[in-house]
Enzyme design. Structure first.
Site, short mmCIF file in Angstrom:
data_model
loop_
_atom_site.label_atom_id
_atom_site.label_comp_id
_atom_site.label_asym_id
_atom_site.label_seq_id
_atom_site.Cartn_x
_atom_site.Cartn_y
_atom_site.Cartn_z
N ILE A 11 0.94 -1.14 -0.11
CA ILE A 11 0.08 0.01 -0.05
C ILE A 11 0.94 1.33 -0.12
CG2 ILE A 11 -0.32 0.11 2.45
CD1 ILE A 11 -2.90 1.01 0.01
N SER A 33 11.46 0.61 7.33
CA SER A 33 11.18 -0.56 6.96
C SER A 33 12.23 -1.46 7.25
CB SER A 33 10.75 -0.65 5.30
OG SER A 33 9.99 -2.07 5.17
N ARG A 34 11.98 -2.92 7.57
CA ARG A 34 12.72 -3.88 7.66
C ARG A 34 13.41 -4.25 6.63
NH1 ARG A 34 9.16 -8.42 10.60
NH2 ARG A 34 7.69 -7.63 9.27
N LYS A 87 -5.52 3.47 7.57
CA LYS A 87 -6.80 2.86 8.08
C LYS A 87 -6.57 1.09 8.42
CE LYS A 87 -7.97 0.13 4.62
NZ LYS A 87 -8.33 -1.24 4.96
N ASP A 165 -10.65 -5.77 7.24
CA ASP A 165 -9.83 -4.83 6.54
C ASP A 165 -10.36 -4.12 5.49
OD1 ASP A 165 -6.68 -3.95 6.47
OD2 ASP A 165 -7.25 -4.65 4.57
#
Length: 307
Positions: A11, A33-34, A87, A165
């Site tokens: 996303i 971020s990993r 969200k 979701d």
């Protein structure tokens, strides 16, 4: 304004990064971020390091799954950063209320975004319904989880919301366009026997004079269905394509928009305005409906689900 994007997954890359790049209000100054990165943007793997070493970045956009989001949001708010939440805004309502209080204490802005509210025809639908008496409203939200969340097992773990979701997108539209308040009165939730979150749901709502219900399913193949039909005393409104197209008594209104076109740019424009004027935007009604569906819902079990 400089902004940091936390959680570089699908996303973020599909929607957040292009929206920031096209915006006159924002510059993507860093990512955390990993594994994921954005070409040409400084990348961190540790959020605490970002907060310490980049005090100049005053705004944080969180694109993480809902369960770990609270820890990141609370750290950012405590460090005096404005926060934008993908969200749903958290894994629980209590978390969201705690974040709201923390934002107030630190004098920073907090924005619970609902991207589907920014779909092209949602405002027009709200205006059309405002002067009419609702008789019934039917949500049909069916999509293929394998297409939109490939391999994302977190969505079926506890706190991942499962079919809610995407379903919460529909509820964010419904709570925006209806003049009257509604609440859940009955629900049936379908759980794969190997998962902790539902793959389908039927939800019925109390409304002062209308029948309101939602059918949600994560197993849709072929054409995806994101529609809301509202029957009123003077005609029928149909929103399709997640709110991007609108029909009145079968006649399309205005030019059609594709997919998520415009939704995320409008979110980032609203965040810019919120930061500039100060304040909070934390409408939790869509999440309240999901929580109530889990509280009231009868559980049914279906076959195991595997990506």
């Amino acid at each position: 304004m400089e902004i940091a994007l936390i959680g570089i997954g699908k996303i973020a890359l599909d929607q957040h990064v292009p929206a920031i790049a096209a915006s006159p209000d924002w510059e993507l100054a860093a990512t955390v971020s990993r594994a994921g990165t954005v070409e040409g943007t400084p990348a961190f793997t540790d959020f605490d390091e970002l907060l310490v070493t980049r005090p100049d970045i005053r705004v944080i956009s969180l694109c993480l799954p809902p369960v770990p989001r609270f820890d990141y949001a609370s750290k950012a708010l405590a460090a005096g950063r404005h926060v934008m939440l993908e969200k749903p805004p958290g894994a629980t309502l209590a978390e969201c209320h705690a974040l709201t209080e923390l934002a107030k204490q630190n004098g920073v802005s907090l924005y619970a975004t609902w991207h589907s509210r920014e779909a092209d025809k949602v405002a027009d639908a709200k205006a059309w319904l405002a002067s009419r008496v609702l008789r019934s409203l039917t949500v049909t939200w069916k999509e293929d989880v394998r297409r939109w969340h490939p391999g994302q097992d977190w969505i079926f773990e506890a706190g991942g919301l499962g079919v809610f979701d995407p379903g919460i997108n529909a509820l964010s539209i419904v709570t925006e366009i209806l003049r009257e308040e509604i609440h859940v009165r009955d629900a049936t939730l379908v759980f794969p026997e190997n998962r902790q979150a539902p793959i389908a749901a039927e939800v019925a709502f109390h409304h002062p004079q209308a029948q309101v219900q939602a059918t949600l399913d994560f197993r849709q193949e072929g054409e995806q269905t994101w529609s809301i039909e509202a029957v009123t005393d003077t005609g029928t409104l149909l929103l399709t394509h997640g709110g991007a197209r609108m029909f009145i008594d079968g006649v399309e209104q205005g030019a059609s928009q594709d997919g998520l076109s415009g939704e995320y740019p409008r979110l980032y424009a609203k965040m810019a305005a919120l930061v500039q004027r100060g304040g909070l935007d934390m409408d939790l009604r869509p999440m309240t409906h999901v929580a109530d569906a889990f509280l009231l819902g009868r559980r049914e079990t279906t076959a195991p689900f595997h990506f």
